[in-house]
Scaffold this motif. Structure first.
Motif, short mmCIF file in Angstrom:
data_model
loop_
_atom_site.label_atom_id
_atom_site.label_comp_id
_atom_site.label_asym_id
_atom_site.label_seq_id
_atom_site.Cartn_x
_atom_site.Cartn_y
_atom_site.Cartn_z
N HIS A 142 0.83 -1.21 0.00
CA HIS A 142 0.00 0.00 0.00
C HIS A 142 0.86 1.26 0.00
CE1 HIS A 142 -4.02 -1.56 0.20
NE2 HIS A 142 -3.71 -2.39 1.18
N THR A 149 -1.35 -2.77 -7.04
CA THR A 149 -1.31 -3.06 -5.60
C THR A 149 -2.25 -4.21 -5.25
OG1 THR A 149 -2.90 -1.26 -5.26
CG2 THR A 149 -0.59 -0.77 -4.84
N GLN A 150 -3.41 -4.25 -5.90
CA GLN A 150 -4.34 -5.35 -5.63
C GLN A 150 -3.87 -6.66 -6.26
OE1 GLN A 150 -8.67 -3.66 -5.36
NE2 GLN A 150 -7.53 -2.47 -6.84
N LEU A 207 -10.34 -8.03 -11.81
CA LEU A 207 -10.56 -7.61 -10.42
C LEU A 207 -12.05 -7.49 -10.13
CD1 LEU A 207 -7.74 -4.92 -10.05
CD2 LEU A 207 -7.93 -7.05 -8.73
N TRP A 227 -13.19 -7.85 -6.30
CA TRP A 227 -12.26 -6.95 -5.60
C TRP A 227 -12.63 -5.49 -5.83
CZ3 TRP A 227 -8.15 -8.00 -2.32
CH2 TRP A 227 -7.88 -9.35 -2.11
N LEU A 261 -9.62 3.37 -2.42
CA LEU A 261 -8.85 2.15 -2.24
C LEU A 261 -8.00 2.21 -0.98
CD1 LEU A 261 -8.04 -0.58 -3.61
CD2 LEU A 261 -6.19 0.69 -4.71
#
Length: 548
Positions: free
Chosen positions: A326, A364-365, A388, A393, A467
């Motif tokens: 993150h 990042t995800q 995603l 997500w 996010l």
């Protein structure tokens, strides 16, 4: 792009999908007339006759040449580029150029200087065709970035094949098959970033990371391999990026390799694997998501990336690792939609709501979830937004909004770069410059474009901020603090200066050294991840001392 009328030769752009307006109508007509004259002087009578006519195609071309000095200058010097489109579509012509680039590297007796000239000439033609197809509406932006990436692949492969054959001829390598020089050569070239993802922009650098296998069949002396492949890599950069009277091919950046300040240009695969396993950082994991073998020994490149899979895609991640992922972007101050965004001078790539925020939103995800879900390991940004959403997500609304704005911002980026073929991402500061970009994108004027541009940035910013809204802001609101890569982040330099540091660039270098694990205390992944969280507070304290 080409339209065949009954009984006539193939013409092109008889009905361009886009209608562009020049900045100055009279000047645009004069500029088109100059290219008409250049065509006549080159004996291109059918092109000269066509350009002298009236219609949507001529109006479109006049506008393009008025809005882009780069496109105008290239076509004036080489009107043959347009003339070829009487006989082939853009797609067919680009395929022919790709074949010609491949053939050039294998021509008997070709010299390095001759190859450089040929690559530059073929690349210039392809560049013009890709730009015209993009501006006319013949190609969507997704096709444009793929075409640019394919062009870079072809040029890099050609240069690599030439260098391998040359080394074979000098006895420095013993290629198993001189007709297919890259196969089992052990020379691995990974395309990174937008090249690796097939998302190259119009005037992009290409990011390469170079490795080699000293035990490959082609290697004569494993002890000399580092020097040999580093020397070949240096020549590769020269072939691709040196400016000559014919221009350049692609500017080439090698700084994404492991610890670039202290490693050779080409790194043995075993040393690279040891580095990533012991000292690799999460931003390097993010970079490796897009890595793709683009030239050299493609099989060895694929094997290297397979060996790297456990490093890139951790099945389980502890709290410190997730926090560090993150922090890759939270160190850049995440605005929560407050404050007006200035259009003039805005950085389309790095600024608020820009392209990089969408890319980091995805990456990042991917880092957090890709270890468990292989379908989240793709290189391309928009398809991964879709995956995603499919996994739950992100929402379908976030997927659609970010995909739409990603392609819009990429179009803006291309327009900025098409003006003068410069690797820039910043919108003009002056009224005329902004009007130029607006018209290249088909907007009625700069005001209409500015409204659409602000709306796009705010939409990206809103999804991006959401996010990270539950995580603390590592920069503590003091500004950018980004120490990834090997290049100083301009906003980070400004932040450090505000904190009281007189030699901000030196501080960046020192902190990058910490993260590269050059000190025993920072050689564990957990230590470096904790350091990321502590860095803003440390810098604030250090900046208040008299020796900052």
């Amino acid at each position: 792009m080409a339209v065949r009328a009954a009984g006539e030769q193939t013409n092109w752009l008889l009905k361009p999908a886009a209608k562009l307006a020049p900045l100055d109508q009279n000047r645009a007509r004069r500029e088109l007339s100059e290219i008409t004259s250049a065509s006549q002087e080159e004996g291109l009578t059918r092109l000269a006759k066509f350009l002298a006519g009236k219609g949507a195609s001529q109006e479109f071309l006049a506008a393009v040449f008025d809005l882009s000095p780069f496109l105008r200058g290239t076509v004036r010097r080489r009107p043959q580029i347009l003339d070829a489109l009487f006989d082939e579509t853009v797609e067919t012509r680009l395929a022919m150029i790709g074949a010609a680039i491949d053939k050039a590297a294998r021509a008997e007796g070709i010299s390095e200087n001759s190859l450089m000239m040929e690559l530059r000439q073929w690349k210039a033609e392809a560049h013009i065709l890709i730009a015209l197809a993009d501006l006319s509406g013949e190609a969507e932006t997704a096709i444009t970035v793929r075409r640019l990436s394919d062009l870079a692949d072809a040029c890099t492969r050609a240069a690599v094949d030439f260098l391998l054959r040359d080394a074979h001829g000098q006895g420095k390598l013993k290629l198993p098959d001189a007709e297919d020089p890259a196969r089992r050569s052990g020379w691995i070239l990974l395309g990174m970033g937008k090249l690796g993802a097939h998302e190259l922009n119009f005037s992009s650098d290409i990011d390469l990371v170079v490795f080699f296998d000293p035990q490959a069949p082609a290697v004569v002396d494993p002890l000399d391999a580092t020097e040999l492949f580093s020397r070949l890599t240096r020549r590769l950069v020269r072939i691709l990026q040196d400016r000559t009277e014919h221009g350049y091919v692609f500017r080439t950046d090698l700084r994404l390799r492991p610890d670039p300040g202290s490693t050779p240009l080409a790194i043995p695969v075993e040393a690279a694997l040891r580095y990533y396993e012991a000292r690799g950082q999460n931003w390097e994991r993010a970079a490796m998501i897009k890595a793709r073998p683009v030239a050299g020994d493609l099989a060895a490149g694929a094997a290297f990336l397979k060996d790297l899979q456990p490093y890139i895609w951790r099945k389980y991640m502890d709290y410190a690792a997730i926090a560090d992922v993150h922090s890759i972007k939270r160190q850049i101050h995440a605005h929560k939609g407050h404050g007006e965004i200035a259009v003039k001078g805005h950085n389309v790539k790095l600024g608020r709501g820009g392209i990089r925020e969408i890319e980091f939103f995805v990456q990042t995800q991917q880092l957090i979830a890709g270890g468990r879900f292989p379908e989240l390991r793709g290189r391309e940004t928009v398809p991964m937004l879709g995956q995603l959403a499919a996994r739950g997500w992100i929402t379908a609304d976030a997927r659609d909004a970010l995909a739409r704005q990603y392609w819009f911002l990429r179009r803006v980026e291309h327009a900025v770069q098409m003006v003068a073929d410069e690797q820039i991402h910043i919108l003009p500061e002056d009224d005329e410059g902004l009007e130029r970009i607006a018209r290249m994108l088909g907007f009625a004027d700069a005001a209409v474009f500015a409204e659409a541009f602000r709306a796009a940035l705010h939409q990206v910013e809103r999804h991006y901020a959401a996010l990270f809204e539950t995580a603390p802001e590592l920069s503590a609101g003091i500004g950018n603090l980004v120490f990834t890569g090997d290049v100083d982040d301009p906003d980070t330099l400004q932040t450090l200066q505000r904190l009281g540091f007189q030699r901000a660039s030196d501080i960046c270098r020192v902190i990058r050294g910490w993260h590269f694990g050059r000190y025993r205390v920072t050689q564990s992944a957990e230590a470096r991840e904790r350091l990321t969280e502590l860095t803003p507070a440390l810098l604030q304290s250090f900046g208040q001392t008299r020796r900052a």
